[in-house]
Structures are given as structure tokens and as C-alpha cells.
Scaffold this active site. Structure first.
Site, PDB file in Angstrom:
ATOM      1  N   LEU A 233      40.289  38.689  43.474  1.00  0.00           N
ATOM      2  CA  LEU A 233      39.516  39.700  42.780  1.00  0.00           C
ATOM      3  C   LEU A 233      39.357  40.704  43.646  1.00  0.00           C
ATOM      4  CD1 LEU A 233      38.355  38.656  39.091  1.00  0.00           C
ATOM      5  CD2 LEU A 233      40.792  38.888  39.854  1.00  0.00           C
ATOM      6  N   GLU A 234      40.663  41.764  43.972  1.00  0.00           N
ATOM      7  CA  GLU A 234      40.131  43.244  44.784  1.00  0.00           C
ATOM      8  C   GLU A 234      39.694  43.962  43.509  1.00  0.00           C
ATOM      9  OE1 GLU A 234      39.448  45.821  45.630  1.00  0.00           O
ATOM     10  OE2 GLU A 234      41.081  46.054  47.546  1.00  0.00           O
TER      11      GLU A 234
END
Length: 466
Positions: A233-234
């Protein structure tokens, strides 16, 4: 899941015209795509690393050969000024080639010290199929961070691109086809949010990489819950910069302002708040105002434009509301929107804004803006700057401007961030791990470490019988 095809329309921020129309994938399309990936991966797994590298290098060459069309599409789909649009093509090439080059090292078998009567080693095996969900703001750079190492590691990839930039998925697919990548190894789907969630839940997906909002990250984690698969997750940031009294002010101004306003501020690692030592505060602000006033807000297909529209009118409206909230609480606005004639409420065209007399009770200093605004706050010590920089739900990057590298590193050790810059900002070196802390997400892309989440370790413990 959608059983019949629905139409997805992409409206250009240039003039609000429909630039792209694509049919969303049906349930049959999704099933066929995932099944092809499973079948292709069984063969791709046995292709040598050298052969995979040769195909990926050819893909990069094919992609670069089409840079004029790609740049024009970026301009129209997400509003990046045409004079900068080709930069993303070069950026993709840099990252892709680095990740291909480092694959040998990253995927190498780990040989353990000799133990009489035993052979022991650890191999890295492919996971299966990676589902990549990419955003519109840097549509190629964010996607390639995962696509290349996933394919090099022996996985297949299914790409779901933003509804704002659907042609990016098609450009990547075409480049892989020209490179001779076997069918099924790289595919894309145009999907609704609901169908995206359904794909994450599908047992044929073995890893999910998502770049986007915190709310989107929550959805991905929720959809994958109980499947015990990896999730990268960014999720963005509220990235700070700190300008010490001993900084090269000209360099700090040029770098921070570019970091704040490039791509109309629509960068997850762009500078969104600046803390400046009180001894150089006035000089920094004065030079920054002069620089911001020189921006040319205009249609991004105009070669002279240096600041394009935001991606949507609603996004510009959100930033306007942050600016008004700050002004209502005592902030000083240094840029007159009247000097930027295209700035109009209800459109994605928004003048850049630089605010002082700001504090952390103002939304503009705590909420992710993702637009052309930055607050500049006076500080009296390193300790005060560190406390303010850490006062955020995000932790993607942080920058310090100073000529004392030892002090800078000491400050960096105390900052809650995934990447720490000194005398620069807003840049991803592919040799360094790209990661975040707190609400900026979890996981890692780029560098040799970027291969770890796309593979699983498998230990071999062999007893030799005499």
C-alpha cells in the site's frame, strides 16, 4: 460482479470533454483474464531470468519509441503540461532498467555455510499472479515499480488502471506485446470499484499492490482480509521540508517550490508544508513568492504552460476550501489569483498559492492537499522543526536543507518517514527502497528489497546419507 458491459468515460481536465470511452470488463472477461494468468504463470515460471530480462528490456525500448503519443495522452487524460509529459517516459525507463539489472542479485539463491552431512539453501519463488491497482497522477511510474519486478520474478500481472488514465494500461500492454511477452503474463482490466474489490477476493490473485488514497487502502486491506496474501500500500503523504539557517537559500527555494508545485502539486511525495528557520524566513518567503508568481497557468497542451489544471474541478474545489479555511484562521495569502486569469471556481484550473502565518490548527497543514498550495511556517530550532514534521498522520518523505550533513543525518534519524532527503526532494532513486510509515502505507517497492514482497522464501534442508 458486472455481468454485462458498462461504459467508463474519461473527462479531460483541459476542457471537460470526453477523451476516452472504454467498456468495463464483464464477469466473463474477468474470469478469462485471471484463468489465462494462472495458466501462463505455470510456463513463465520456467523461463530463465536472462530470457525474462531480454523481453523486459525490449518492452522498455518499445515504450520509449512511442513517447510522443504517450506524452500527448498524459496531457489530455490528467492535465500534465506537455513540456513535462515526456519526463515520465524517461522515468519509467530508468526504473524499469534498474529493476531488471538488479534481479540477479535480488533473486539469487542464499547459500548457507557448510554443515557436514547437509546441504542448506533458500530460494525465492514466484507468488503467482499480482494484481496492480495504479493511480492517475504518475500513472506509469507507480505501475512500473511493481510490474517489472513481478514479471522478472516469475509472476504474472493483471493491471487495473485509474478510470482517469485507462490508456496507460493499454500502452504498457502494447509495449509488452511488441517485446514478445507470452500471452497471459501481462494483462489489464478496466474495472468498476465493486469489481476491483471482487478481483482482490478472487483465489487466483496472490498479491495486491495499490497506490492511492487511505480510504482506498482500507478497502484493499478489507477485501484481502482472511486470504493471507501480501498487500503493498502506497497511500500518499503530507511531506515536510525544513530549511535551516545555514541552507543555500537560492537552492532551497528553487527545490522546495518545484517540489510543491510540479504536476500541479498532485504528487504523493510533493512538498506540502515548509518549516523555515526564523533567521532566514523572510528571505525564503520573498524569493519563493517571486518564483511562484512566474508560473504560467494554462492549458497543458500549450508549450508555454508550466502549471496545468488539476485533474478534476472537485479536486481544485477541495484545495480552495483548505486555502479559505487557513485564511479565515489568520493565514496570509501571498499570491493574487487575479494574476492567473484561468483560475475560476468550478473548474480544475487553480492558481498556485503560498501561505504564511500558518499553524497546525489549519487543514492546509494537516490534510493532504494534493494541489498547488503550500504553507510556510517559521521555527526557532531543530527540535521545534522535528516535532512539527512528525506531527502528521503520514510519513512518506521528509527533506532538510542545510550545509551541515552530520546535523542533517541526525535530524533524519529522528523523523518518522520512509525516505529522508538532504538538499533535495520529490525524487525516487530506483536503487533505494520506496516505502512509507503511518498512513502512508506499508510494503516496499524499488531497490533489490522491492523483490521480497513479490516472492516467497523456500528453504531446502538436505541430509546426505553416507
Amino acid at each position: 460482479m458486472t455481468s454485462k458491459r458498462q461504459l467508463q468515460q474519461t473527462y479531460s481536465p483541459i476542457d471537460n470533454s470526453v477523451y476516452v470511452e472504454r467498456a468495463l470488463a464483464s464477469s466473463e472477461d474477468v474470469n478469462d483474464t485471471l484463468q489465462k494468468a494462472v495458466e501462463a504463470q505455470a510456463n513463465w515460471l520456467h523461463v530463465t531470468l536472462q530470457e525474462r530480462a531480454a523481453i523486459c528490456y525490449k518492452m522498455v525500448d518499445a515504450f520509449i519509441a512511442n513517447e510522443d503519443e504517450i506524452a500527448n495522452q498524459l496531457c489530455w487524460m490528467m492535465g500534465r503540461p506537455i513540456q513535462y509529459a515526456r519526463g515520465e517516459v524517461a522515468g519509467l525507463a530508468e526504473r524499469a532498467r534498474y529493476m531488471i539489472d538488479v534481479a540477479d542479485e535480488a533473486l539469487a539463491t542464499i547459500r548457507l555455510p557448510e554443515n557436514t552431512g547437509f546441504l542448506r539453501y533458500i530460494k525465492r519463488e514466484a507468488l503467482g499472479t499480482a494484481f496492480v491497482i495504479a493511480p492517475w497522477n504518475y500513472p506509469y511510474l507507480t505501475a512500473i515499480n511493481v510490474i517489472i519486478p513481478a514479471i522478472m520474478a516469475g509472476n504474472c500481472v493483471v493491471l487495473k488502471h485509474s478510470a482517469q488514465t485507462p490508456l496507460c494500461a493499454e500502452q504498457l500492454f502494447n509495449a509488452f506485446q511488441k517485446a514478445g511477452l507470452p500471452a497471459g503474463v501481462f494483462q489489464y482490466l478496466h474495472l468498476s470499484h465493486a469489481d476491483t474489490e471482487a478481483v482482490i477476493k478472487d483465489r487466483r490473485i496472490d498479491y495486491v499492490a495499490f497506490t492511492g488514497s487511505v480510504a482506498g487502502g482500507v478497502m484493499v486491506e478489507s477485501a484481502s482480509c482472511g486470504r493471507f496474501i501480501g498487500v503493498g500500500l502506497e497511500l500518499g503523504g503530507k511531506d515536510p521540508a525544513y530549511v535551516r539557517a545555514d541552507a543555500d537559500i537560492e537552492h532551497a527555494v528553487a527545490t522546495c517550490i518545484d517540489g510543491a508545485f510540479f504536476n500541479s502539486g498532485q504528487s504523493c511525495c510533493g512538498i506540502e508544508r515548509i518549516y523555515v528557520d526564523s533567521r532566514v524566513f523572510d528571505e525564503f518567503v520573498c524569493k519563493s513568492v517571486d518564483l511562484v508568481k512566474g508560473y504560467q497557468l494554462g492549458r497543458p497542451d500549450d508549450i508555454y504552460t508550466t502549471l496545468g489544471p488539476m485533474v478534476k474541478a472537485s479536486a481544485a474545489g477541495f484545495v480552495r476550501s483548505q486555502i479559505q479555511d487557513a485564511i479565515s484562521k489568520g493565514a496570509i495569502a501571498h499570491i493574487d489569483a487575479n494574476d492567473f486569469p484561468l483560475d475560476k471556481v468550478g473548474t480544475p484550473y487553480l492558481a498556485p498559492q503560498l501561505l504564511t502565518n500558518v499553524n497546525h490548527q489549519m487543514r492546509v497543514m494537516t490534510e493532504e492537499s494534493f494541489g498547488p498550495v503550500v504553507g510556510i511556517m517559521k521555527v526557532d530550532s531543530d527540535e521545534e522543526a522535528i516535532a512539527l514534521m512528525n506531527d502528521s498522520e503520514f510519513g512518506l518523505t521528509a527533506s532538510v536543507f542545510t550545509q551541515d550533513i552530520d546535523i542533517a543525518v541526525a535530524i533524519g534519524e529522528q523523523l518518522e518517514t520512509g525516505t529522508f532527503f538532504v538538499n533535495r526532494c520529490d525524487y525516487l532513486d530506483p536503487a533505494l527502497a520506496w516505502t512509507g510509515v503511518k498512513n502512508s502505507g506499508r510494503g516496499c517497492t524499488l531497490s533489490a528489497l522491492g523483490y521480497e514482497s513479490l516472492t516467497r522464501p523456500k528453504s531446502f534442508h538436505i541430509k546426505i546419507l553416507q
